[in-house]
Design an enzyme around this catalytic site. Structure first.
Site, PDB file in Angstrom:
ATOM      1  N   SER A  69      49.526  35.099  54.427  1.00 54.03           N
ATOM      2  CA  SER A  69      50.887  35.275  53.907  1.00 54.03           C
ATOM      3  C   SER A  69      51.937  34.794  54.911  1.00 54.03           C
ATOM      4  CB  SER A  69      51.148  36.751  53.598  1.00 54.03           C
ATOM      5  OG  SER A  69      50.122  37.269  52.794  1.00 54.03           O
TER       6      SER A  69
HETATM    7  N1  SAH Z   1      47.075  39.488  53.741  1.00 55.59           N
HETATM    8  C1  SAH Z   1      46.255  38.312  53.551  1.00 55.59           C
HETATM    9  C2  SAH Z   1      46.663  37.671  52.231  1.00 55.59           C
HETATM   10  C3  SAH Z   1      45.589  36.904  51.596  1.00 55.59           C
HETATM   11  S1  SAH Z   1      46.095  36.199  50.024  1.00 55.59           S
HETATM   12  C4  SAH Z   1      46.497  37.358  54.683  1.00 55.59           C
HETATM   13  O1  SAH Z   1      47.628  37.333  55.175  1.00 55.59           O
HETATM   14  O2  SAH Z   1      45.583  36.641  55.078  1.00 55.59           O
HETATM   15  C5  SAH Z   1      45.531  37.416  48.902  1.00 55.59           C
HETATM   16  C6  SAH Z   1      44.060  37.722  48.936  1.00 55.59           C
HETATM   17  O3  SAH Z   1      43.766  38.612  47.853  1.00 55.59           O
HETATM   18  C7  SAH Z   1      43.135  36.536  48.769  1.00 55.59           C
HETATM   19  O4  SAH Z   1      42.265  36.492  49.873  1.00 55.59           O
HETATM   20  C8  SAH Z   1      42.383  36.825  47.468  1.00 55.59           C
HETATM   21  O5  SAH Z   1      41.046  36.359  47.485  1.00 55.59           O
HETATM   22  C9  SAH Z   1      42.450  38.338  47.418  1.00 55.59           C
HETATM   23  N2  SAH Z   1      42.279  38.926  46.079  1.00 55.59           N
HETATM   24  C10 SAH Z   1      42.731  38.449  44.895  1.00 55.59           C
HETATM   25  N3  SAH Z   1      42.376  39.272  43.894  1.00 55.59           N
HETATM   26  C11 SAH Z   1      41.678  40.299  44.439  1.00 55.59           C
HETATM   27  C12 SAH Z   1      41.052  41.457  43.906  1.00 55.59           C
HETATM   28  N4  SAH Z   1      41.074  41.727  42.598  1.00 55.59           N
HETATM   29  N5  SAH Z   1      40.442  42.298  44.764  1.00 55.59           N
HETATM   30  C13 SAH Z   1      40.411  42.040  46.103  1.00 55.59           C
HETATM   31  N6  SAH Z   1      40.991  40.956  46.663  1.00 55.59           N
HETATM   32  C14 SAH Z   1      41.621  40.091  45.845  1.00 55.59           C
END
Ligand code: SAH
Length: 209
Positions: free
Chosen positions: A57
């Protein structure tokens, strides 16, 4: 741009406000969580791809979400969407480091949908010595009933609506911070069935699968 430059930018924009959150940003360099090809750009205030359609993010978004969440030392936190593990590490630092609060050690439970990303987060987090982080692969919409109630729940992926399981698994007096479509929603649990909602508009997030 260095981590210090990024922190100063976030402070001057008023995205970062709380000393405990600022200290966590100082202690957790973002370069430990971006892909090797983005190393040189790690402190730019923008998201980067981490593969599998996910992004680490944007720092402004991370700062705003943490300021809304207000995690406290000693708390039990549920994170949905581990991704790179950057927010996981910031949370672990804020709630688990005795020097930042009451001396209690809290715990972060983080769920990621994509196994490869859980592995990525695990290897990124190995650079630290957190003993208060547990990672899971699965659908975060179900929460983690076995470890509930949680004092705080935070999702990095946007929901169509807030899953009922999160509301149930939230402790009374606890708070959920979750993107709902393009809004950032803050939900406080006043009693078993009474919630207070605040909506911040104008964000962009990866949707929940
Ligand atoms: N805070 C993380 C953001 C990653 S983006 C960072 O800064 O690296 C959001 C993440 O949510 C992705 O890795 C995606 O695979 C995950 N995601 C999407 N839907 C999901 C679900 N239903 N359960 C768990 N994770 C999920």
């Amino acid at each position: 741009m260095t981590n210090q430059d990024l922190i100063e930018k976030l402070i001057s924009e008023k995205s970062l406000l709380s000393p405990k959150i600022i200290d966590a940003f100082k202690a957790i360099p973002r370069e430990d969580f971006v892909l090797p090809e983005d190393q040189g750009k790690a402190y730019e205030d923008r998201p980067f791809s981490i593969g599998y359609g996910a992004t680490i993010s944007q720092p402004t978004t991370v700062a705003i979400m943490l300021e809304e969440l207000q995690p406290e030392a000693g708390q039990k936190i549920l994170e949905i969407g581990t991704g790179s593990g950057y927010l996981t590490a910031l949370l672990a630092k804020i709630i688990g480091d005795p020097s930042t609060g009451s001396g209690q050690v809290g715990q972060v439970f983080s769920i990621e949908y994509i196994p490869e990303l859980k592995n990525l987060a695990e290897s990124n987090l190995k650079k630290y010595d957190f003993k208060n982080v547990e990672l899971f692969v699965g659908d975060g919409k179900a929460g983690l009933k076995d470890f509930s109630p949680f004092d705080r729940i935070i999702s990095s992926a946007s929901a169509i609506e807030i899953p009922e399981s999160w509301k149930r698994q939230l402790a009374i007096g606890g708070r959920i911070v979750v993107p709902v479509q393009e809004n950032l929603v803050v939900l406080d649990k006043a009693s078993k069935n009474r919630f207070k909602e605040k909506i911040n508009t104008g964000f962009l997030f990866v949707p929940l699968k």
